[in-house]
Design a protein around this motif. Structure first.
Motif, PDB file in Angstrom:
ATOM      1  N   GLU A  32      -1.511  41.790  28.241  1.00 42.65           N
ATOM      2  CA  GLU A  32      -1.615  41.095  29.517  1.00 42.65           C
ATOM      3  C   GLU A  32      -0.938  41.872  30.643  1.00 42.65           C
ATOM      4  OE1 GLU A  32      -3.168  38.032  30.580  1.00 42.65           O
ATOM      5  OE2 GLU A  32      -4.263  38.660  28.795  1.00 42.65           O
ATOM      6  N   ALA A  33      -0.129  42.860  30.312  1.00 37.90           N
ATOM      7  CA  ALA A  33       0.598  43.618  31.337  1.00 37.90           C
ATOM      8  C   ALA A  33       1.004  44.968  30.757  1.00 37.90           C
ATOM      9  CB  ALA A  33       1.823  42.845  31.818  1.00 37.90           C
ATOM     10  N   HIS A  73      -4.924  41.303  38.912  1.00 43.31           N
ATOM     11  CA  HIS A  73      -5.537  40.314  38.036  1.00 43.31           C
ATOM     12  C   HIS A  73      -5.120  40.672  36.622  1.00 43.31           C
ATOM     13  CE1 HIS A  73      -8.531  37.752  36.102  1.00 43.31           C
ATOM     14  NE2 HIS A  73      -8.819  37.246  37.279  1.00 43.31           N
ATOM     15  N   ASN A  74      -5.011  39.671  35.799  1.00 42.79           N
ATOM     16  CA  ASN A  74      -4.666  40.005  34.422  1.00 42.79           C
ATOM     17  C   ASN A  74      -5.842  40.712  33.751  1.00 42.79           C
ATOM     18  OD1 ASN A  74      -6.260  37.557  34.257  1.00 42.79           O
ATOM     19  ND2 ASN A  74      -5.591  37.371  32.152  1.00 42.79           N
ATOM     20  N   ARG A 126       5.798  39.935  35.834  1.00 46.49           N
ATOM     21  CA  ARG A 126       5.907  39.825  37.286  1.00 46.49           C
ATOM     22  C   ARG A 126       6.144  41.189  37.939  1.00 46.49           C
ATOM     23  NH1 ARG A 126       8.473  34.279  39.654  1.00 46.49           N
ATOM     24  NH2 ARG A 126       6.816  32.938  38.858  1.00 46.49           N
ATOM     25  N   ALA A 127       6.941  42.026  37.312  1.00 47.06           N
ATOM     26  CA  ALA A 127       7.200  43.363  37.866  1.00 47.06           C
ATOM     27  C   ALA A 127       5.905  44.163  37.962  1.00 47.06           C
ATOM     28  CB  ALA A 127       8.223  44.087  37.006  1.00 47.06           C
ATOM     29  N   LEU A 128       5.074  44.107  36.932  1.00 44.70           N
ATOM     30  CA  LEU A 128       3.827  44.857  36.950  1.00 44.70           C
ATOM     31  C   LEU A 128       2.825  44.241  37.932  1.00 44.70           C
ATOM     32  CD1 LEU A 128       3.403  45.765  33.179  1.00 44.70           C
ATOM     33  CD2 LEU A 128       4.353  47.138  35.028  1.00 44.70           C
ATOM     34  N   TYR A 129       2.867  42.926  38.078  1.00 48.91           N
ATOM     35  CA  TYR A 129       2.007  42.273  39.071  1.00 48.91           C
ATOM     36  C   TYR A 129       2.375  42.747  40.483  1.00 48.91           C
ATOM     37  CZ  TYR A 129      -0.151  38.444  41.743  1.00 48.91           C
ATOM     38  OH  TYR A 129      -0.889  37.700  42.627  1.00 48.91           O
ATOM     39  N   PHE A 130       3.669  42.778  40.787  1.00 46.85           N
ATOM     40  CA  PHE A 130       4.105  43.226  42.108  1.00 46.85           C
ATOM     41  C   PHE A 130       3.782  44.707  42.325  1.00 46.85           C
ATOM     42  CE2 PHE A 130       7.573  39.769  41.777  1.00 46.85           C
ATOM     43  CZ  PHE A 130       6.669  38.804  42.199  1.00 46.85           C
ATOM     44  N   ALA A 131       3.846  45.510  41.256  1.00 44.24           N
ATOM     45  CA  ALA A 131       3.459  46.913  41.364  1.00 44.24           C
ATOM     46  C   ALA A 131       1.969  47.036  41.673  1.00 44.24           C
ATOM     47  CB  ALA A 131       3.807  47.654  40.077  1.00 44.24           C
ATOM     48  N   ASP A 132       1.163  46.151  41.084  1.00 44.38           N
ATOM     49  CA  ASP A 132      -0.263  46.111  41.408  1.00 44.38           C
ATOM     50  C   ASP A 132      -0.465  45.813  42.893  1.00 44.38           C
ATOM     51  OD1 ASP A 132      -2.266  46.773  39.638  1.00 44.38           O
ATOM     52  OD2 ASP A 132      -2.203  44.880  38.561  1.00 44.38           O
ATOM     53  N   LEU A 133       0.342  44.907  43.435  1.00 46.04           N
ATOM     54  CA  LEU A 133       0.257  44.578  44.864  1.00 46.04           C
ATOM     55  C   LEU A 133       0.611  45.787  45.720  1.00 46.04           C
ATOM     56  CD1 LEU A 133       1.853  41.014  45.030  1.00 46.04           C
ATOM     57  CD2 LEU A 133      -0.548  41.609  45.277  1.00 46.04           C
ATOM     58  N   ALA A 134       1.636  46.537  45.315  1.00 41.22           N
ATOM     59  CA  ALA A 134       2.019  47.729  46.069  1.00 41.22           C
ATOM     60  C   ALA A 134       0.883  48.741  46.081  1.00 41.22           C
ATOM     61  CB  ALA A 134       3.281  48.338  45.466  1.00 41.22           C
ATOM     62  N   GLY A 175      -2.381  32.498  35.190  1.00 45.19           N
ATOM     63  CA  GLY A 175      -3.751  32.499  35.691  1.00 45.19           C
ATOM     64  C   GLY A 175      -3.979  31.441  36.747  1.00 45.19           C
ATOM     65  N   LYS A 176      -5.127  30.786  36.651  1.00 46.79           N
ATOM     66  CA  LYS A 176      -5.525  29.819  37.675  1.00 46.79           C
ATOM     67  C   LYS A 176      -6.103  28.574  37.002  1.00 46.79           C
ATOM     68  CE  LYS A 176      -9.982  32.215  38.253  1.00 46.79           C
ATOM     69  NZ  LYS A 176      -9.874  33.080  37.094  1.00 46.79           N
ATOM     70  N   TRP A 177      -7.445  28.547  36.865  1.00 48.89           N
ATOM     71  CA  TRP A 177      -8.188  27.432  36.321  1.00 48.89           C
ATOM     72  C   TRP A 177      -7.953  26.171  37.137  1.00 48.89           C
ATOM     73  CZ3 TRP A 177      -6.337  28.410  30.619  1.00 48.89           C
ATOM     74  CH2 TRP A 177      -6.814  29.657  30.200  1.00 48.89           C
TER      75      TRP A 177
END
Length: 350
Positions: A32-33, A73-74, A126-134, A175-177
């Protein structure tokens, strides 16, 4: 999930098997990350930017470009060179799983046996998600550089938004759903245009407003449906969104919506009305109804911004609930206006 991947392209390659084999290279706990095992310039995000910039560099006349990125996105998979940009010590902890305290029937399903943050490395994800944002921020900069090269930047409408949010372990969910907590339904919306009034607008907006804004800014007539017996009229407008141009330019701040309508139909976990949800979100309250007896949620977002106290069954909030329920019923019935709600949703889609 895409059947065509089994026989893809002229050579009818089985790309599904290749994808599954590639996934197997990663331990189950990291799927997932993870950091991309190749440089940023050959990532999916960079590839999308390259194609967009090629179009903007060569197109002539007035153009419309919709650039649809996948990340973040995951699975969260930023290039390794962006991971160090994230300050791990500043990452906030997830909000508590409100639904564990007094679960409504929807959250009594086996898949909600325990909060996600208790069984996953939420800090790493969360760290990898924020890196994706960067990384995405960098790529958007490249798009704006292409607009500048083509002398389009000073006279363009630039909209950045998302289709949904990411719970990212808030409330013990990923996620969402149909889990309509704010991290899922409150999404970014950034608008740039000539004459825009810089600032943070607190008016409610929804996805239906995007098309109306584009047509308005471009000076184009919105599509309309013919009206029986009125061939000499302009017809009935098909768009029921509201242009955000007057708000963004400061010419009309009274166009604020009283509420927005959010809906989910069939998660890919379960194609059943039990996975449907309908929500009314005002500036103060969020009221959600889970179908098929799934229960209700009502949160006071001013007094309880982290959505920890479900007030749907509190007699003190009965009048507020009834008003929101009436708004929800009308929004659900008129959702497809001016058409009747005959659109079909793919079974098992999300």
């Amino acid at each position: 999930m895409v059947p065509e991947l089994r026989e893809y392209g002229p050579a009818r390659e089985d790309l599904r098997a290749e994808i599954i084999a590639a996934q197997a290279l990663f331990p189950e706990s990291t799927r997932e990350a993870y950091e991309l095992p190749f440089p940023a310039d050959v990532s999916q995000t960079a590839w999308i930017t390259d194609r967009a910039c090629e179009f903007l560099d060569t197109a002539e006349g007035d153009v419309f470009a919709q650039i649809s990125y996948i990340q973040p996105h995951n699975p969260f998979s930023p290039p390794a060179e962006y991971v160090d940009l994230v300050n791990i010590d500043a990452i906030p902890e997830p909000t508590s799983a409100e639904w564990k305290n007094a679960p409504i029937p929807y959250y009594e399903q086996p898949r909600y046996a325990e909060p996600s943050y208790e069984i996953a490395d939420w800090r790493r994800e969360r760290a990898l998600y924020f890196a994706d944002l960067a990384h995405l921020d960098h790529e958007l900069g490249r798009v704006r550089e292409a607009l500048a090269r083509a002398s389009r930047l000073e006279n363009c409408l630039f909209i950045f938004t998302s289709d949904h949010g990411e719970l990212l372990h808030d409330h013990g969910l990923l996620g969402k759903w149909e889990r309509h907590y704010d991290p899922c339904i409150r999404i970014p919306l950034v608008i740039g245009m000539p004459g825009v009034r810089p600032g943070h607008y607190r008016q409610l907006a929804e996805h239906t407003d995007i098309a109306a804004t584009i047509y308005h800014w471009a000076g184009l007539p919105a599509p309309a449906l013919p009206v029986w017996g009125a061939a000499d009229t302009e017809g009935m407008p098909m768009l029921h969104g509201r242009s955000l141009v007057p708000v963004a330019t400061g010419k009309d701040e009274d166009m604020a919506r009283s509420h927005v309508f959010i809906q989910s139909n069939n998660s890919h976990v379960e194609a059943s009305p039990r996975s449907w949800a309908r929500t009314i979100r005002t500036t103060r309250y969020r009221y959600t109804r889970h179908l098929a007896g799934g229960g209700e949620q009502l949160f006071d977002l001013i007094e309880d911004p982290d959505e920890q106290n479900n007030l749907a069954y509190d007699e003190r909030y009965r009048d507020i609930r009834e008003v929101l329920l009436a708004d929800l019923a009308e929004a659900t019935a008129t959702d497809a206006y001016p058409n009747s709600p005959l659109h079909l949703f793919q079974v098992g889609s999300w």
